[in-house]
Scaffold this active site. Structure first.
Site, PDB file in Angstrom:
ATOM      1  N   GLY A   8       0.822  -1.054   0.098  1.00  0.00           N
ATOM      2  CA  GLY A   8       0.086   0.049  -0.028  1.00  0.00           C
ATOM      3  C   GLY A   8       1.070   1.287   0.152  1.00  0.00           C
ATOM      4  N   ASN A  10       1.404   3.548  -2.648  1.00  0.00           N
ATOM      5  CA  ASN A  10       1.328   4.466  -3.493  1.00  0.00           C
ATOM      6  C   ASN A  10       0.701   5.741  -2.904  1.00  0.00           C
ATOM      7  OD1 ASN A  10      -1.136   2.408  -3.732  1.00  0.00           O
ATOM      8  ND2 ASN A  10      -1.777   4.466  -4.193  1.00  0.00           N
ATOM      9  N   GLY A  12      -0.469   8.066   0.934  1.00  0.00           N
ATOM     10  CA  GLY A  12      -0.788   8.061   2.487  1.00  0.00           C
ATOM     11  C   GLY A  12       0.591   7.755   3.172  1.00  0.00           C
ATOM     12  N   GLY A  14       1.960   4.638   3.543  1.00  0.00           N
ATOM     13  CA  GLY A  14       3.028   3.877   2.916  1.00  0.00           C
ATOM     14  C   GLY A  14       3.906   4.741   2.000  1.00  0.00           C
ATOM     15  N   TYR A 161     -13.546  -3.391  10.764  1.00  0.00           N
ATOM     16  CA  TYR A 161     -12.202  -2.761  10.838  1.00  0.00           C
ATOM     17  C   TYR A 161     -11.512  -3.042  11.961  1.00  0.00           C
ATOM     18  CZ  TYR A 161      -8.832   0.810  10.388  1.00  0.00           C
ATOM     19  OH  TYR A 161      -7.555   1.381  10.234  1.00  0.00           O
TER      20      TYR A 161
END
Length: 285
Positions: A8, A10, A12, A14, A161
């Site tokens: 992940g 790409n 935020g 990450g 979640y």
């Protein structure tokens, strides 16, 4: 090579972590579901750090087939770090092609399989970080519903979640115990970045909505730059090379996660079920 793989990556947390590692001279693999966004992230990093060693990898953690294909494509690559960061919000509903609840599979189960498959390719002192959330212990709390409810719920559960982030903690603690028992120097820790305005929690909220969240849960707010700094340090800081089985809260250092997260019976239930779900038999298959 001190290569770090980030899922992940790409956008935020990450992406910001990848930027920092690349700028510091660490080779980085951006493991992403969306090819175009991964390439755009790579180009942005190279614009800022032209000498950075950055590559992309197709990986969708909601698909066990995609995870296995990604690992196959990494054959022979040694990794000094693995950041299991990819995740989706509870607004996503549905099942994966493998038949698992989508949030459970994306946020947790795909990373479980990825980590176990990559263990033979990790350097002897590699570092693993599983990104969790303080929402593993949401306001009002949760109880452990059993693995089957997480993987195959009979109806939509809006706590999914929270369960997925609790599962990441169970995985962290169970794996840390096993690595220690084997005499391995590979470390595994969990990281809570706090609630942030990122692509995961889009900036479509009004200022009033954001202010209300901050008012209701001020202790749960995180800062993207601060959390990315901390996460990058968890991969690089020499003094952290021996810390394992810890829950790191933003830039505040090691903290205690919820009481429920330390239940070893639940941890072992999840571990054994995850081996079965993914077709794995041992820690080092």
């Amino acid at each position: 090579m001190n290569t770090v793989l980030i899922t992940g990556a790409n956008s935020g947390l990450g992406f910001e972590t990848a930027r920092r590692l690349a700028a510091a001279g660490r080779p980085v693999i951006l493991a992403c579901r969306n090819h175009d966004r991964a390439e755009a992230a790579l180009e942005k990093i190279l614009d800022e750090s032209p000498n950075a060693q950055v590559t992309t990898l197709a990986l969708d953690t909601s698909s066990l087939k995609s995870v296995r294909a990604a690992v196959d494509s990494l054959s022979g690559v040694k990794l000094a770090g693995l950041i299991n960061n990819a995740g989706i919000s509870p607004l996503h509903d549905g099942k994966t092609p493998d038949g698992f609840e989508l949030v459970f599979a994306t946020n947790y189960l795909g990373h479980f399989l990825l980590t176990l498959l990559l263990l033979p390719q990790l350097t002897p002192t590699a570092r693993i970080v599983n990104v969790t959330s303080d929402m593993h212990n949401p306001p009002g709390g949760i109880t452990w519903p059993g693995v089957e409810h997480l993987a195959h719920p009979s109806k939509v559960d809006r706590r999914k979640y929270a369960y997925s982030k609790l599962a990441n903690l169970y995985f962290t603690y169970a794996l840390a115990r096993r690595l220690k028992a084997q005499g391995s120097k590979i470390t595994v820790n969990a990281f809570n970045p706090g609630m942030m305005q990122t692509n995961f929690a889009p900036a479509t909220r009004t200022k009033e909505e954001v202010d209300e969240i901050k008012r209701r849960m001020p202790d749960r707010i995180g800062d993207l730059d601060t959390s990315a700094d901390t996460l990058a340090e968890m991969m690089t800081k020499p003094s952290l090379s021996k810390r394992s089985g810890a829950y790191v809260d933003r830039d505040r250092g090691v903290a205690r996660s919820s009481e429920l997260s330390y239940d070893e019976r639940n941890q072992e239930e999840l571990w054994e079920a995850s081996l079965r779900f993914t077709g794995m038999e041992t820690l080092d298959e």
